[in-house]
Design a protein around this motif. Structure first.
Motif, PDB file in Angstrom:
ATOM      1  N   GLY A   1     -11.363   6.400   4.025  1.00 36.06           N
ATOM      2  CA  GLY A   1     -10.652   6.307   5.299  1.00 36.06           C
ATOM      3  C   GLY A   1     -10.006   4.947   5.484  1.00 36.06           C
ATOM      4  N   CYS A   2      -8.729   4.945   5.844  1.00 34.26           N
ATOM      5  CA  CYS A   2      -7.960   3.704   6.029  1.00 34.26           C
ATOM      6  C   CYS A   2      -7.774   3.429   7.515  1.00 34.26           C
ATOM      7  CB  CYS A   2      -6.601   3.824   5.340  1.00 34.26           C
ATOM      8  SG  CYS A   2      -6.742   4.214   3.585  1.00 34.26           S
ATOM      9  N   LEU A   3      -8.422   2.384   8.006  1.00 34.64           N
ATOM     10  CA  LEU A   3      -8.420   2.108   9.442  1.00 34.64           C
ATOM     11  C   LEU A   3      -7.187   1.346   9.914  1.00 34.64           C
ATOM     12  CD1 LEU A   3     -12.185   1.148   9.972  1.00 34.64           C
ATOM     13  CD2 LEU A   3     -11.098   3.393  10.183  1.00 34.64           C
ATOM     14  N   TRP A   4      -6.499   0.639   9.004  1.00 33.25           N
ATOM     15  CA  TRP A   4      -5.433  -0.274   9.442  1.00 33.25           C
ATOM     16  C   TRP A   4      -4.259   0.438  10.122  1.00 33.25           C
ATOM     17  CZ3 TRP A   4      -6.993   0.169   4.297  1.00 33.25           C
ATOM     18  CH2 TRP A   4      -6.152   0.911   3.461  1.00 33.25           C
ATOM     19  N   GLY A   5      -3.936   1.664   9.715  1.00 32.78           N
ATOM     20  CA  GLY A   5      -2.810   2.363  10.329  1.00 32.78           C
ATOM     21  C   GLY A   5      -3.217   3.605  11.074  1.00 32.78           C
ATOM     22  N   SER A   6      -4.520   3.793  11.244  1.00 31.61           N
ATOM     23  CA  SER A   6      -5.018   5.047  11.796  1.00 31.61           C
ATOM     24  C   SER A   6      -5.040   5.068  13.325  1.00 31.61           C
ATOM     25  CB  SER A   6      -6.426   5.329  11.277  1.00 31.61           C
ATOM     26  OG  SER A   6      -6.910   6.552  11.795  1.00 31.61           O
ATOM     27  N   LYS A   7      -4.748   6.249  13.854  1.00 32.77           N
ATOM     28  CA  LYS A   7      -4.907   6.483  15.282  1.00 32.77           C
ATOM     29  C   LYS A   7      -6.229   7.201  15.549  1.00 32.77           C
ATOM     30  CE  LYS A   7      -0.012   6.552  16.423  1.00 32.77           C
ATOM     31  NZ  LYS A   7       1.091   7.288  17.089  1.00 32.77           N
ATOM     32  N   GLU A   8      -7.040   7.330  14.487  1.00 33.94           N
ATOM     33  CA  GLU A   8      -8.310   8.054  14.570  1.00 33.94           C
ATOM     34  C   GLU A   8      -9.456   7.200  14.018  1.00 33.94           C
ATOM     35  OE1 GLU A   8      -6.372  12.478  13.774  1.00 33.94           O
ATOM     36  OE2 GLU A   8      -7.215  11.369  12.095  1.00 33.94           O
TER      37      GLU A   8
ATOM     38  N   ASP B   1     -10.911  -1.684   6.234  1.00 36.60           N
ATOM     39  CA  ASP B   1     -10.155  -2.291   7.324  1.00 36.60           C
ATOM     40  C   ASP B   1      -8.781  -2.782   6.882  1.00 36.60           C
ATOM     41  OD1 ASP B   1     -11.993  -2.088   9.552  1.00 36.60           O
ATOM     42  OD2 ASP B   1     -13.245  -3.549   8.506  1.00 36.60           O
ATOM     43  N   THR B   2      -8.636  -3.111   5.606  1.00 38.31           N
ATOM     44  CA  THR B   2      -7.373  -3.597   5.069  1.00 38.31           C
ATOM     45  C   THR B   2      -7.179  -3.044   3.658  1.00 38.31           C
ATOM     46  OG1 THR B   2      -8.226  -5.569   3.945  1.00 38.31           O
ATOM     47  CG2 THR B   2      -7.696  -5.791   6.307  1.00 38.31           C
ATOM     48  N   PRO B   3      -5.932  -2.941   3.178  1.00 41.17           N
ATOM     49  CA  PRO B   3      -5.709  -2.496   1.800  1.00 41.17           C
ATOM     50  C   PRO B   3      -6.420  -3.368   0.764  1.00 41.17           C
ATOM     51  CG  PRO B   3      -3.663  -2.364   3.039  1.00 41.17           C
ATOM     52  CD  PRO B   3      -4.664  -3.060   3.925  1.00 41.17           C
ATOM     53  N   LEU B   4      -6.501  -4.675   1.022  1.00 37.45           N
ATOM     54  CA  LEU B   4      -7.122  -5.587   0.058  1.00 37.45           C
ATOM     55  C   LEU B   4      -8.588  -5.257  -0.194  1.00 37.45           C
ATOM     56  CD1 LEU B   4      -5.563  -9.035   1.054  1.00 37.45           C
ATOM     57  CD2 LEU B   4      -5.220  -7.789  -1.094  1.00 37.45           C
TER      58      LEU B   4
ATOM     59  N   THR C   1      -0.821   4.869   5.994  1.00 41.58           N
ATOM     60  CA  THR C   1      -1.682   4.399   4.909  1.00 41.58           C
ATOM     61  C   THR C   1      -0.946   3.374   4.059  1.00 41.58           C
ATOM     62  OG1 THR C   1      -2.823   6.539   4.857  1.00 41.58           O
ATOM     63  CG2 THR C   1      -3.098   5.104   2.947  1.00 41.58           C
ATOM     64  N   LEU C   2       0.227   3.749   3.562  1.00 43.68           N
ATOM     65  CA  LEU C   2       1.077   2.802   2.838  1.00 43.68           C
ATOM     66  C   LEU C   2       2.027   2.076   3.780  1.00 43.68           C
ATOM     67  CD1 LEU C   2       2.175   4.700  -0.407  1.00 43.68           C
ATOM     68  CD2 LEU C   2       0.767   2.637  -0.279  1.00 43.68           C
ATOM     69  N   PHE C   3       2.712   2.859   4.611  1.00 44.02           N
ATOM     70  CA  PHE C   3       3.754   2.308   5.477  1.00 44.02           C
ATOM     71  C   PHE C   3       3.449   2.529   6.955  1.00 44.02           C
ATOM     72  CE2 PHE C   3       6.003   2.509   1.504  1.00 44.02           C
ATOM     73  CZ  PHE C   3       6.911   1.461   1.561  1.00 44.02           C
ATOM     74  N   ASP C   4       3.847   1.554   7.745  1.00 39.62           N
ATOM     75  CA  ASP C   4       3.753   1.671   9.200  1.00 39.62           C
ATOM     76  C   ASP C   4       4.996   2.412   9.679  1.00 39.62           C
ATOM     77  OD1 ASP C   4       3.571   1.453  11.901  1.00 39.62           O
ATOM     78  OD2 ASP C   4       3.351  -0.720  11.958  1.00 39.62           O
ATOM     79  N   THR C   5       4.868   3.721   9.784  1.00 39.62           N
ATOM     80  CA  THR C   5       6.013   4.565  10.147  1.00 39.62           C
ATOM     81  C   THR C   5       5.926   5.087  11.580  1.00 39.62           C
ATOM     82  OG1 THR C   5       4.877   6.523   9.308  1.00 39.62           O
ATOM     83  CG2 THR C   5       6.303   5.354   7.763  1.00 39.62           C
ATOM     84  N   TRP C   6       5.043   4.512  12.379  1.00 34.15           N
ATOM     85  CA  TRP C   6       4.785   5.093  13.700  1.00 34.15           C
ATOM     86  C   TRP C   6       5.948   4.960  14.676  1.00 34.15           C
ATOM     87  CZ3 TRP C   6       1.487   8.479  12.941  1.00 34.15           C
ATOM     88  CH2 TRP C   6       0.367   8.268  12.153  1.00 34.15           C
ATOM     89  N   THR C   7       7.005   4.220  14.293  1.00 35.66           N
ATOM     90  CA  THR C   7       8.191   4.154  15.155  1.00 35.66           C
ATOM     91  C   THR C   7       9.099   5.363  14.935  1.00 35.66           C
ATOM     92  OG1 THR C   7       9.346   2.837  13.477  1.00 35.66           O
ATOM     93  CG2 THR C   7       8.209   1.638  15.235  1.00 35.66           C
ATOM     94  N   ASN C   8       8.825   6.169  13.897  1.00 37.70           N
ATOM     95  CA  ASN C   8       9.651   7.338  13.633  1.00 37.70           C
ATOM     96  C   ASN C   8       9.255   8.504  14.529  1.00 37.70           C
ATOM     97  OD1 ASN C   8      11.660   6.748  11.781  1.00 37.70           O
ATOM     98  ND2 ASN C   8      10.270   6.846  10.049  1.00 37.70           N
TER      99      ASN C   8
ATOM    100  N   GLU D   1       0.470  -4.995   5.057  1.00 39.44           N
ATOM    101  CA  GLU D   1       0.125  -6.243   4.370  1.00 39.44           C
ATOM    102  C   GLU D   1      -1.062  -6.048   3.426  1.00 39.44           C
ATOM    103  OE1 GLU D   1      -1.000 -10.871   5.501  1.00 39.44           O
ATOM    104  OE2 GLU D   1      -0.467  -9.459   7.074  1.00 39.44           O
ATOM    105  N   GLY D   2      -0.926  -6.571   2.221  1.00 40.79           N
ATOM    106  CA  GLY D   2      -1.997  -6.497   1.239  1.00 40.79           C
ATOM    107  C   GLY D   2      -1.734  -5.513   0.119  1.00 40.79           C
ATOM    108  N   TRP D   3      -0.867  -4.521   0.368  1.00 35.41           N
ATOM    109  CA  TRP D   3      -0.638  -3.501  -0.652  1.00 35.41           C
ATOM    110  C   TRP D   3      -0.004  -4.055  -1.921  1.00 35.41           C
ATOM    111  CZ3 TRP D   3      -3.020   0.584  -1.751  1.00 35.41           C
ATOM    112  CH2 TRP D   3      -3.479   1.487  -0.782  1.00 35.41           C
ATOM    113  N   LYS D   4       0.914  -4.996  -1.811  1.00 36.52           N
ATOM    114  CA  LYS D   4       1.564  -5.527  -3.014  1.00 36.52           C
ATOM    115  C   LYS D   4       0.547  -6.174  -3.946  1.00 36.52           C
ATOM    116  CE  LYS D   4       6.326  -6.003  -1.507  1.00 36.52           C
ATOM    117  NZ  LYS D   4       7.507  -6.888  -1.376  1.00 36.52           N
ATOM    118  N   GLU D   5      -0.436  -6.867  -3.370  1.00 37.50           N
ATOM    119  CA  GLU D   5      -1.499  -7.476  -4.169  1.00 37.50           C
ATOM    120  C   GLU D   5      -2.357  -6.381  -4.824  1.00 37.50           C
ATOM    121  OE1 GLU D   5      -0.518 -10.468  -0.918  1.00 37.50           O
ATOM    122  OE2 GLU D   5      -0.656  -8.291  -1.115  1.00 37.50           O
ATOM    123  N   VAL D   6      -2.598  -5.301  -4.076  1.00 34.93           N
ATOM    124  CA  VAL D   6      -3.374  -4.181  -4.619  1.00 34.93           C
ATOM    125  C   VAL D   6      -2.622  -3.538  -5.786  1.00 34.93           C
ATOM    126  CG1 VAL D   6      -4.301  -1.875  -4.141  1.00 34.93           C
ATOM    127  CG2 VAL D   6      -4.576  -3.702  -2.444  1.00 34.93           C
TER     128      VAL D   6
END
Length: 197
Positions: free
Chosen positions: A162-169, A182-185, A28-35, A60-65
């Protein structure tokens, strides 16, 4: 947001009193899927996970949010089942420690709840933080990439997004009946549309 038109209309009354945002961490905030833990590996070393923090970028987009929410004096906090130490170190690495009004995790919140704490209780605990004083659960959006968090959020009395940008669902979230982004913005536009600001 056009796909959410009917859902947004249904939320209009709820969001008229919207006052705060809570967010999940992984996906949601971070792309941590490599962990390894985020990939569902049963055995992993947290030291190795923490070494991977430089690879876990903020979406991308969270800093603006963050900047926009601050300009509107809308508090934002983190509610996650990740470990508190890991999240704290990630925020420090990415220079985001001062963005969030609260950070509540499954363990170590110094509260009356013992052992593992469910997210609906964590949402309730967030409202006891000074920055959320006077804010009720129905005035809070909770953003997550996981379908199970939508029903948990409703259980707490808050509004699920629901946040689609980092979701596997993604398909499951879209079928679940909640508003999806679709995006944080898109969060900025959602709030502007509903609050007329």
């Amino acid at each position: 947001l056009l796909k959410n038109f009917k859902k947004l209309n249904n939320m209009k009354e709820e969001l008229k009193t919207f006052k705060a945002v809570l967010v999940d961490f992984d996906g949601t905030l971070f792309d941590t899927w490599t962990n390894p833990y985020a990939k569902g590996e049963k055995k992993f070393d947290w030291k190795e996970v923490e070494k991977n923090i430089p690879n876990c970028a903020l979406y991308e987009g969270w800093k603006e949010v963050f900047a926009w929410l601050k300009s509107k004096q809308i508090p934002i906090g983190i509610v996650s089942h990740c470990t508190k130490g890991y999240i704290t170190k990630t925020l420090k690495y990415w220079e985001l420690s001062d963005v969030f009004s609260c950070l509540l995790t499954r363990y170590g919140n110094g509260t009356r709840f013992q052992g593992k704490v469910s997210k609906d209780k964590l949402i309730s605990l967030a409202l006891q933080v000074d920055a959320f004083e006077g804010i009720e659960a129905g005035e809070v959006l909770y953003l997550s990439d996981q379908v199970k968090d939508m029903s948990i959020t409703r259980l707490a009395g808050a509004i699920p997004i629901g946040c689609l940008w980092g979701s596997k669902e993604k398909q499951e979230l879209e079928k679940e009946g909640c508003v999806t982004l679709d995006t944080p913005l898109e969060l900025i536009q959602l709030i502007k549309n509903q609050l007329n600001i």
